[in-house]
Design an enzyme around this catalytic site. Structure first.
Site, PDB file in Angstrom:
ATOM      1  N   PRO A  11      -4.130   2.496   1.596  1.00 20.44           N
ATOM      2  CG  PRO A  11      -5.399   1.723   3.116  1.00 20.44           C
ATOM      3  CD  PRO A  11      -4.400   1.125   1.939  1.00 20.44           C
ATOM      4  CG  ASN A  12      -6.483   6.439   4.901  1.00 22.84           C
ATOM      5  OD1 ASN A  12      -7.522   7.080   4.449  1.00 22.84           O
ATOM      6  ND2 ASN A  12      -7.020   5.466   5.478  1.00 22.84           N
ATOM      7  NE  ARG A  19      -7.178  15.884   8.324  1.00 24.67           N
ATOM      8  CZ  ARG A  19      -7.407  16.977   7.357  1.00 24.67           C
ATOM      9  NH1 ARG A  19      -6.260  17.669   6.976  1.00 24.67           N
ATOM     10  NH2 ARG A  19      -8.425  17.153   6.869  1.00 24.67           N
ATOM     11  CE1 TYR A  24       1.782   6.737   9.663  1.00 27.96           C
ATOM     12  CE2 TYR A  24      -0.043   8.434  10.151  1.00 27.96           C
ATOM     13  CZ  TYR A  24       0.442   7.238  10.086  1.00 27.96           C
ATOM     14  OH  TYR A  24      -0.076   6.018  10.549  1.00 27.96           O
ATOM     15  CG  ASN A  75       3.422   2.049   3.725  1.00 30.93           C
ATOM     16  OD1 ASN A  75       2.775   1.316   4.661  1.00 30.93           O
ATOM     17  ND2 ASN A  75       3.847   3.434   4.217  1.00 30.93           N
ATOM     18  CB  ALA A  78      -5.035   0.203   7.383  1.00 31.82           C
ATOM     19  CD  GLU A  99       5.675  -5.182   6.134  1.00 31.96           C
ATOM     20  OE1 GLU A  99       5.926  -6.485   5.978  1.00 31.96           O
ATOM     21  OE2 GLU A  99       4.805  -5.020   7.067  1.00 31.96           O
ATOM     22  CG  HIS A 101       5.101  -0.353   8.134  1.00 31.19           C
ATOM     23  ND1 HIS A 101       3.955  -0.214   7.377  1.00 31.19           N
ATOM     24  CD2 HIS A 101       5.696  -1.604   8.095  1.00 31.19           C
ATOM     25  CE1 HIS A 101       3.564  -1.440   7.192  1.00 31.19           C
ATOM     26  NE2 HIS A 101       4.338  -2.241   7.364  1.00 31.19           N
ATOM     27  NE  ARG A 108       1.166   4.526  15.015  1.00 29.25           N
ATOM     28  CZ  ARG A 108       0.687   4.933  13.897  1.00 29.25           C
ATOM     29  NH1 ARG A 108       1.072   4.413  12.743  1.00 29.25           N
ATOM     30  NH2 ARG A 108      -0.620   5.467  13.808  1.00 29.25           N
TER      31      ARG A 108
HETATM   32  O1  CA2 Z   1       3.835   3.828   9.462  1.00 27.28           O
HETATM   33  C1  CA2 Z   1       3.360   3.442   8.350  1.00 27.28           C
HETATM   34  O2  CA2 Z   1       3.736   3.742   7.105  1.00 27.28           O
HETATM   35  C2  CA2 Z   1       1.813   2.784   8.432  1.00 27.28           C
HETATM   36  O3  CA2 Z   1       2.020   1.856   6.968  1.00 27.28           O
HETATM   37  C3  CA2 Z   1       0.821   4.004   7.907  1.00 27.28           C
HETATM   38  C4  CA2 Z   1      -0.591   3.543   7.902  1.00 27.28           C
HETATM   39  C5  CA2 Z   1      -0.952   2.700   9.132  1.00 27.28           C
HETATM   40  O4  CA2 Z   1      -2.141   2.012   9.104  1.00 27.28           O
HETATM   41  C6  CA2 Z   1       0.041   1.417   9.490  1.00 27.28           C
HETATM   42  O5  CA2 Z   1      -0.037   0.907  10.735  1.00 27.28           O
HETATM   43  C7  CA2 Z   1       1.648   2.152   9.594  1.00 27.28           C
HETATM   44  C8  CA2 Z   1      -1.484   4.654   7.859  1.00 27.28           C
HETATM   45  C9  CA2 Z   1      -1.557   5.626   6.715  1.00 27.28           C
HETATM   46  C10 CA2 Z   1      -2.132   6.640   6.868  1.00 27.28           C
HETATM   47  O6  CA2 Z   1      -1.497   7.761   6.216  1.00 27.28           O
HETATM   48  C11 CA2 Z   1      -1.920   8.793   6.665  1.00 27.28           C
HETATM   49  C12 CA2 Z   1      -0.942   9.872   6.480  1.00 27.28           C
HETATM   50  C13 CA2 Z   1      -1.356  11.207   6.813  1.00 27.28           C
HETATM   51  C14 CA2 Z   1      -2.508  11.546   7.570  1.00 27.28           C
HETATM   52  C15 CA2 Z   1      -3.409  10.402   7.864  1.00 27.28           C
HETATM   53  C16 CA2 Z   1      -2.983   9.311   7.463  1.00 27.28           C
END
Ligand code: CA2
Length: 149
Positions: A11-12, A19, A24, A75, A78, A99, A101, A108
């Site tokens: 997700p996201n 963002r 990221y 990946n 969340a 996996e 990230h 974090r």
């Molecule tokens: O660091 C990563 O790749 C994560 O898997 C990203 C997840 C986070 O919940 C994990 O703890 C670590 C969040 C992905 C959200 O992606 C976004 C990208 C751009 C803007 C907002 C969110």
């Protein structure tokens, strides 16, 4: 032996590059997919690349991978920290699971330090930015090459 690899995104991650670039980076998910396709060609891997904001879709792709794929790069975003269901699905998959990230989750918030998926993953990459996907594909290809020789 199949050289099919699924790259799954939770997700996201569709918002990548739009963002929070300080966490990221600036690459979009389409950029990541293009990078993965370039590396896959170099490594003679066949690729399926998916993203979903819905847990069941990620699970369905893992089930699809069970039938056909040699590896999964995931990946889970969340879902990493919440999903026993994704862990259960990955536990039914017999190939390599990496996996990945983008951020260093260990640097974090504490809730990001635990991963259900790590209980199954053969390797974990965190904090290498979007380059982590390429490293993950290289690892899957190396393990496949070792199995073939
Ligand atoms: O660091 C990563 O790749 C994560 O898997 C990203 C997840 C986070 O919940 C994990 O703890 C670590 C969040 C992905 C959200 O992606 C976004 C990208 C751009 C803007 C907002 C969110």
């Amino acid at each position: 032996m199949t050289r099919l690899v699924f790259v799954l995104n939770g997700p996201n991650l569709n918002l990548l590059g739009q963002r929070q670039p300080h966490i990221y980076g600036h690459e979009t998910l389409a950029d990541v997919e293009a990078d993965c396709r370039r590396i896959a060609q170099e490594l003679r891997l066949e690729l399926r690349f998916h993203q979903s904001n819905r847990e069941y879709e990620v699970i369905d792709w893992i089930h699809e991978a069970r039938e056909s794929a040699a590896g999964i790069v995931i990946n889970p975003a969340a879902f990493t920290h919440t999903s026993v269901a994704i862990l259960d699905a990955l536990n039914t998959f017999e190939g390599t699971v990496i996996e990945c990230h983008i951020s260093n989750v260990h640097k974090r918030e504490a809730f990001r330090h635990h991963s259900y998926v790590s209980l199954r993953a053969d390797g974990v990459i965190a904090g290498f930015g979007t380059q982590g996907y390429q490293l993950a594909l290289r690892r899957v290809a190396k393990l496949l090459d070792e199995k073939a020789n």
